[in-house]
Every structure is written in structure tokens, then in C-alpha cells.
Design an enzyme around this catalytic site. Structure first.
Site, short mmCIF file in Angstrom:
data_model
loop_
_atom_site.label_atom_id
_atom_site.label_comp_id
_atom_site.label_asym_id
_atom_site.label_seq_id
_atom_site.Cartn_x
_atom_site.Cartn_y
_atom_site.Cartn_z
N ASN A 42 0.81 -1.26 0.20
CA ASN A 42 -0.13 -0.06 0.04
C ASN A 42 0.87 1.24 0.02
O ASN A 42 1.88 1.30 0.71
CB ASN A 42 -0.93 0.01 1.20
CG ASN A 42 -0.53 -0.25 2.45
OD1 ASN A 42 0.45 -0.82 2.65
ND2 ASN A 42 -1.12 0.31 3.43
N ILE A 43 0.29 2.20 -0.77
CA ILE A 43 1.09 3.44 -0.93
C ILE A 43 0.10 4.58 -0.62
O ILE A 43 -0.78 4.90 -1.21
CB ILE A 43 1.61 3.62 -2.31
CG1 ILE A 43 2.41 2.46 -2.78
CG2 ILE A 43 2.53 5.15 -2.44
CD1 ILE A 43 3.02 2.81 -4.15
N GLU A 44 0.33 5.25 0.82
CA GLU A 44 -0.73 6.10 1.21
C GLU A 44 -0.30 7.53 0.59
O GLU A 44 0.95 7.81 0.28
CB GLU A 44 -0.40 5.84 2.63
CG GLU A 44 -1.19 4.81 3.23
CD GLU A 44 -1.51 4.85 4.63
OE1 GLU A 44 -0.92 5.33 5.41
OE2 GLU A 44 -2.11 3.54 5.03
N CYS A 53 -4.04 0.76 -2.66
CA CYS A 53 -3.89 -0.46 -2.05
C CYS A 53 -2.97 -1.57 -2.61
O CYS A 53 -2.50 -1.44 -3.92
CB CYS A 53 -5.27 -1.40 -2.15
SG CYS A 53 -6.65 -0.56 -1.30
N GLU A 55 -3.00 -4.59 -3.41
CA GLU A 55 -3.48 -5.65 -4.37
C GLU A 55 -3.25 -4.97 -5.86
O GLU A 55 -2.83 -5.44 -6.52
CB GLU A 55 -4.77 -5.95 -3.89
CG GLU A 55 -4.96 -6.80 -2.99
CD GLU A 55 -5.14 -5.96 -1.56
OE1 GLU A 55 -4.81 -4.76 -1.56
OE2 GLU A 55 -6.00 -6.48 -0.71
N CYS A 86 -10.24 -4.98 -0.68
CA CYS A 86 -11.45 -4.25 -0.75
C CYS A 86 -12.20 -4.40 -1.91
O CYS A 86 -11.62 -5.01 -2.96
CB CYS A 86 -11.06 -2.58 -0.49
SG CYS A 86 -10.21 -1.98 -1.97
N CYS A 89 -10.45 -3.33 -5.49
CA CYS A 89 -9.28 -4.35 -5.83
C CYS A 89 -10.05 -5.40 -6.11
O CYS A 89 -9.41 -6.17 -7.21
CB CYS A 89 -8.58 -4.66 -4.40
SG CYS A 89 -7.49 -3.06 -4.01
N1 THU Z 1 -5.49 -1.43 1.99
C1 THU Z 1 -4.75 -2.35 1.13
O1 THU Z 1 -3.74 -2.00 0.88
N2 THU Z 1 -5.64 -3.14 0.64
C2 THU Z 1 -6.95 -3.52 0.62
O2 THU Z 1 -7.43 -4.09 0.30
C3 THU Z 1 -7.83 -2.46 1.79
C4 THU Z 1 -6.87 -1.43 2.25
C5 THU Z 1 -4.63 -0.39 2.60
C6 THU Z 1 -5.15 1.21 2.09
C7 THU Z 1 -4.31 1.95 3.58
O3 THU Z 1 -3.22 2.42 3.08
C8 THU Z 1 -4.51 0.78 4.71
O4 THU Z 1 -4.79 -0.40 4.03
C9 THU Z 1 -5.79 1.16 5.32
O5 THU Z 1 -6.78 1.29 4.96
#
Ligand code: THU
Length: 130
Positions: A42-44, A53, A55, A86, A89
Site C-alpha cells: 500500500n502507498i498512502e 492498495c 493489491e 477491498c 481491488c
Molecule cells: N489497504 C490495502 O492495501 N488493501 C485493501 O484491500 C484495503 C486497504 C490499505 C489502504 C491503506 O493504506 C490501509 O490499508 C488502511 O486502510
């Protein structure tokens, strides 16, 4: 090391690279396509809603490298909960797989196996258009 162990190790390494300074919720993913592994995490972003996300990062990594036929994805997190992908994804993955294995690993190292079809039986499609 069998191929699933390799995928799991790769996923743990990907999780270590997660860029998650806001949620602190690290997610790693490894996608298997045509025998090759494509990592994602994940890259925020400070503009929270544009976070990507793990995935989808793994899927884009595969697509960029010409791998368009997804077989399996392993997803890991530090949380006690299993990291079910999610909805966005699931829709994104379904573009490149009729069905695929989805392997989830929680922070205790427990493994749950499922499939894209089970989690997302009815993807959006437009093939009904005349
Ligand atoms: N996140 C994912 O990487 N994959 C998902 O399917 C759901 C959420 C990440 C996004 C965010 O950086 C962190 O989880 C918290 O929501």
C-alpha cells in the site's frame, strides 16, 4: 522451498516496504502470473483518499511487465484480521482473472485460502451491450 512458500516470503518482504505513515496499517501482496511474482504494497498519501492498495499496486506491476493472466495473489498484514481485498481491488483483479486463488495471511501468520469467485461472484461488466 515450494512455490507457495516463495510467494509468502515475497509477500512478507513487500509488506516491509509498505508506505503507510498515516494508518500504520501495512499491507503486502504478491501476485503470481505466468510463473512470475509481482510485488505490491500500500502507498498512502497525505491526501488520504488517493492512497493505493497493495493489491492494485501488485496488479499494476504485473500489467506493466506484460503479465495479464492472474493466477494467484497472496496478501499479508500485521493485523489479527485477515486482509480481505477491498471491493475496488476485487473489481480491478477481476479484469485480469476469471477466477484466481486468494491467500490471506494475518499478523499471527495464520493463513486463509479463498478465491476471487467466492469473494466477488458478480463483477461489473459491459459485455451485454449491443
Ligand atoms: N489497504 C490495502 O492495501 N488493501 C485493501 O484491500 C484495503 C486497504 C490499505 C489502504 C491503506 O493504506 C490501509 O490499508 C488502511 O486502510
Amino acid at each position: 522451498m515450494n512455490s507457495e512458500e516463495g510467494l509468502i516470503r515475497s509477500t512478507m518482504k513487500a509488506k516491509e516496504r509498505a508506505y503507510a505513515p498515516y494508518s500504520k496499517f501495512r499491507v503486502g501482496a504478491s501476485l503470481l502470473s505466468s510463473g512470475k511474482i509481482y510485488q505490491g504494497f500500500n502507498i498512502e498519501n497525505v491526501s488520504y483518499s488517493i492512497t493505493i492498495c497493495a493489491e492494485r499496486v501488485a496488479a499494476i506491476n504485473a500489467i506493466l511487465n506484460g503479465a495479464l493472466d492472474f493466477e494467484k495473489i497472496v496478501i499479508a498484514t500485521d493485523s489479527k484480521e485477515f486482509p480481505y481485498p477491498c471491493g475496488a481491488c476485487l473489481q480491478f483483479l477481476s479484469e485480469f482473472a476469471q477466477d484466481m486463488d486468494i491467500i490471506l495471511i494475518n499478523g499471527e501468520g495464520k493463513v486463509e485460502k479463498t478465491t476471487l469467485k467466492k469473494l466477488f461472484p458478480k463483477p461489473f461488466e459491459t459485455s451485454g451491450l449491443k
